[in-house]
Scaffold this motif. Structure first.
Motif, PDB file in Angstrom:
ATOM      1  N   HIS A  22       0.825  -1.204   0.000  1.00  0.00           N
ATOM      2  CA  HIS A  22       0.000   0.000   0.000  1.00  0.00           C
ATOM      3  C   HIS A  22       0.854   1.246   0.000  1.00  0.00           C
ATOM      4  O   HIS A  22       2.072   1.181   0.119  1.00  0.00           O
ATOM      5  CB  HIS A  22      -0.990   0.003   1.164  1.00  0.00           C
ATOM      6  N   SER A  23       0.211   2.376  -0.100  1.00  0.00           N
ATOM      7  CA  SER A  23       0.889   3.657  -0.063  1.00  0.00           C
ATOM      8  C   SER A  23       1.221   4.010   1.381  1.00  0.00           C
ATOM      9  O   SER A  23       0.426   3.776   2.293  1.00  0.00           O
ATOM     10  CB  SER A  23      -0.028   4.735  -0.656  1.00  0.00           C
ATOM     11  N   SER A  24       2.374   4.614   1.580  1.00  0.00           N
ATOM     12  CA  SER A  24       2.749   5.053   2.919  1.00  0.00           C
ATOM     13  C   SER A  24       1.768   6.098   3.450  1.00  0.00           C
ATOM     14  O   SER A  24       1.636   6.266   4.667  1.00  0.00           O
ATOM     15  CB  SER A  24       4.162   5.636   2.899  1.00  0.00           C
ATOM     16  N   ILE A  25       1.065   6.763   2.572  1.00  0.00           N
ATOM     17  CA  ILE A  25       0.074   7.759   2.979  1.00  0.00           C
ATOM     18  C   ILE A  25      -1.035   7.100   3.801  1.00  0.00           C
ATOM     19  O   ILE A  25      -1.653   7.727   4.656  1.00  0.00           O
ATOM     20  CB  ILE A  25      -0.492   8.490   1.736  1.00  0.00           C
ATOM     21  N   CYS A  26      -1.252   5.816   3.580  1.00  0.00           N
ATOM     22  CA  CYS A  26      -2.289   5.073   4.312  1.00  0.00           C
ATOM     23  C   CYS A  26      -1.857   4.701   5.731  1.00  0.00           C
ATOM     24  O   CYS A  26      -2.672   4.209   6.505  1.00  0.00           O
ATOM     25  CB  CYS A  26      -2.665   3.802   3.555  1.00  0.00           C
ATOM     26  N   GLY A  27      -0.600   4.892   6.056  1.00  0.00           N
ATOM     27  CA  GLY A  27      -0.148   4.637   7.419  1.00  0.00           C
ATOM     28  C   GLY A  27       0.566   3.313   7.611  1.00  0.00           C
ATOM     29  O   GLY A  27      -0.022   2.344   8.091  1.00  0.00           O
ATOM     30  N   THR A  28       1.817   3.267   7.257  1.00  0.00           N
ATOM     31  CA  THR A  28       2.606   2.050   7.396  1.00  0.00           C
ATOM     32  C   THR A  28       2.708   1.615   8.846  1.00  0.00           C
ATOM     33  O   THR A  28       2.537   0.438   9.171  1.00  0.00           O
ATOM     34  CB  THR A  28       4.013   2.263   6.797  1.00  0.00           C
ATOM     35  N   ASP A  29       2.984   2.559   9.740  1.00  0.00           N
ATOM     36  CA  ASP A  29       3.112   2.201  11.161  1.00  0.00           C
ATOM     37  C   ASP A  29       1.821   1.599  11.707  1.00  0.00           C
ATOM     38  O   ASP A  29       1.851   0.621  12.455  1.00  0.00           O
ATOM     39  CB  ASP A  29       3.515   3.418  11.996  1.00  0.00           C
ATOM     40  N   GLU A  30       0.691   2.160  11.314  1.00  0.00           N
ATOM     41  CA  GLU A  30      -0.600   1.638  11.768  1.00  0.00           C
ATOM     42  C   GLU A  30      -0.815   0.215  11.280  1.00  0.00           C
ATOM     43  O   GLU A  30      -1.339  -0.634  12.001  1.00  0.00           O
ATOM     44  CB  GLU A  30      -1.753   2.546  11.315  1.00  0.00           C
ATOM     45  N   SER A  31      -0.401  -0.062  10.044  1.00  0.00           N
ATOM     46  CA  SER A  31      -0.528  -1.417   9.500  1.00  0.00           C
ATOM     47  C   SER A  31       0.341  -2.395  10.276  1.00  0.00           C
ATOM     48  O   SER A  31      -0.098  -3.500  10.621  1.00  0.00           O
ATOM     49  CB  SER A  31      -0.127  -1.452   8.020  1.00  0.00           C
ATOM     50  N   LEU A  32       1.576  -1.996  10.563  1.00  0.00           N
ATOM     51  CA  LEU A  32       2.481  -2.858  11.323  1.00  0.00           C
ATOM     52  C   LEU A  32       1.928  -3.143  12.720  1.00  0.00           C
ATOM     53  O   LEU A  32       1.948  -4.284  13.191  1.00  0.00           O
ATOM     54  CB  LEU A  32       3.866  -2.221  11.427  1.00  0.00           C
ATOM     55  N   ILE A  33       1.414  -2.119  13.373  1.00  0.00           N
ATOM     56  CA  ILE A  33       0.848  -2.289  14.721  1.00  0.00           C
ATOM     57  C   ILE A  33      -0.333  -3.250  14.689  1.00  0.00           C
ATOM     58  O   ILE A  33      -0.429  -4.164  15.509  1.00  0.00           O
ATOM     59  CB  ILE A  33       0.440  -0.922  15.305  1.00  0.00           C
ATOM     60  N   ALA A  34      -1.238  -3.064  13.739  1.00  0.00           N
ATOM     61  CA  ALA A  34      -2.417  -3.928  13.642  1.00  0.00           C
ATOM     62  C   ALA A  34      -2.025  -5.379  13.393  1.00  0.00           C
ATOM     63  O   ALA A  34      -2.594  -6.308  13.990  1.00  0.00           O
ATOM     64  CB  ALA A  34      -3.351  -3.431  12.540  1.00  0.00           C
ATOM     65  N   MET A  35      -1.058  -5.586  12.536  1.00  0.00           N
ATOM     66  CA  MET A  35      -0.611  -6.948  12.243  1.00  0.00           C
ATOM     67  C   MET A  35       0.031  -7.588  13.470  1.00  0.00           C
ATOM     68  O   MET A  35      -0.219  -8.750  13.775  1.00  0.00           O
ATOM     69  CB  MET A  35       0.361  -6.935  11.060  1.00  0.00           C
ATOM     70  N   ARG A  36       0.830  -6.810  14.181  1.00  0.00           N
ATOM     71  CA  ARG A  36       1.479  -7.341  15.387  1.00  0.00           C
ATOM     72  C   ARG A  36       0.461  -7.637  16.479  1.00  0.00           C
ATOM     73  O   ARG A  36       0.576  -8.633  17.197  1.00  0.00           O
ATOM     74  CB  ARG A  36       2.549  -6.363  15.862  1.00  0.00           C
ATOM     75  N   GLN A  37      -0.551  -6.783  16.600  1.00  0.00           N
ATOM     76  CA  GLN A  37      -1.603  -7.033  17.587  1.00  0.00           C
ATOM     77  C   GLN A  37      -2.400  -8.288  17.247  1.00  0.00           C
ATOM     78  O   GLN A  37      -2.968  -8.925  18.125  1.00  0.00           O
ATOM     79  CB  GLN A  37      -2.531  -5.816  17.695  1.00  0.00           C
ATOM     80  N   ALA A  38      -2.420  -8.650  15.972  1.00  0.00           N
ATOM     81  CA  ALA A  38      -3.105  -9.864  15.539  1.00  0.00           C
ATOM     82  C   ALA A  38      -2.212 -11.105  15.690  1.00  0.00           C
ATOM     83  O   ALA A  38      -2.604 -12.203  15.315  1.00  0.00           O
ATOM     84  CB  ALA A  38      -3.552  -9.724  14.085  1.00  0.00           C
ATOM     85  N   GLY A  39      -1.016 -10.900  16.235  1.00  0.00           N
ATOM     86  CA  GLY A  39      -0.130 -12.029  16.491  1.00  0.00           C
ATOM     87  C   GLY A  39       0.876 -12.341  15.405  1.00  0.00           C
ATOM     88  O   GLY A  39       1.543 -13.375  15.453  1.00  0.00           O
ATOM     89  N   LEU A  40       1.004 -11.470  14.429  1.00  0.00           N
ATOM     90  CA  LEU A  40       1.955 -11.706  13.343  1.00  0.00           C
ATOM     91  C   LEU A  40       3.271 -11.003  13.608  1.00  0.00           C
ATOM     92  O   LEU A  40       3.321  -9.987  14.301  1.00  0.00           O
ATOM     93  CB  LEU A  40       1.380 -11.196  12.018  1.00  0.00           C
ATOM     94  N   ARG A  41       4.318 -11.538  13.054  1.00  0.00           N
ATOM     95  CA  ARG A  41       5.599 -10.841  13.008  1.00  0.00           C
ATOM     96  C   ARG A  41       5.532 -10.006  11.729  1.00  0.00           C
ATOM     97  O   ARG A  41       5.436 -10.555  10.630  1.00  0.00           O
ATOM     98  CB  ARG A  41       6.743 -11.843  12.939  1.00  0.00           C
ATOM     99  N   ALA A  42       5.556  -8.689  11.858  1.00  0.00           N
ATOM    100  CA  ALA A  42       5.355  -7.812  10.707  1.00  0.00           C
ATOM    101  C   ALA A  42       6.592  -6.976  10.443  1.00  0.00           C
ATOM    102  O   ALA A  42       7.243  -6.496  11.371  1.00  0.00           O
ATOM    103  CB  ALA A  42       4.157  -6.897  10.952  1.00  0.00           C
TER     104      ALA A  42
END
Length: 66
Positions: A2-22
């Motif tokens: 995705h575009s960084s404008i969409c929030g890369t950090d937010e995506s990483l946090i959400a994935m990690r909260q779901a139990g993934l290594r992101a």
């Protein structure tokens, strides 16, 4: 991907909260794509886009920890 404008950090946090290594595995800066170009004026008014018409296309990989 995705575009960084969409929030890369937010995506990483959400994935990690779901139990993934992101992690970001690829990031390339380039001109805005067609969708973002159409929305550039609106995003500037909202403070979501700076003066330059560039974005980072980011590939984020999520893997399940062993």
């Amino acid at each position: 991907m995705h575009s960084s404008i969409c929030g890369t950090d937010e995506s990483l946090i959400a994935m990690r909260q779901a139990g993934l290594r992101a992690e970001v595995v690829l990031s390339r800066t380039g001109p805005l794509g067609p969708v973002m170009r159409q929305r550039a004026a609106m995003m500037r008014r909202r403070g979501q886009l700076g003066v330059a018409d560039v974005e980072d296309i980011v590939v984020v990989r999520g893997t399940r920890p062993r």
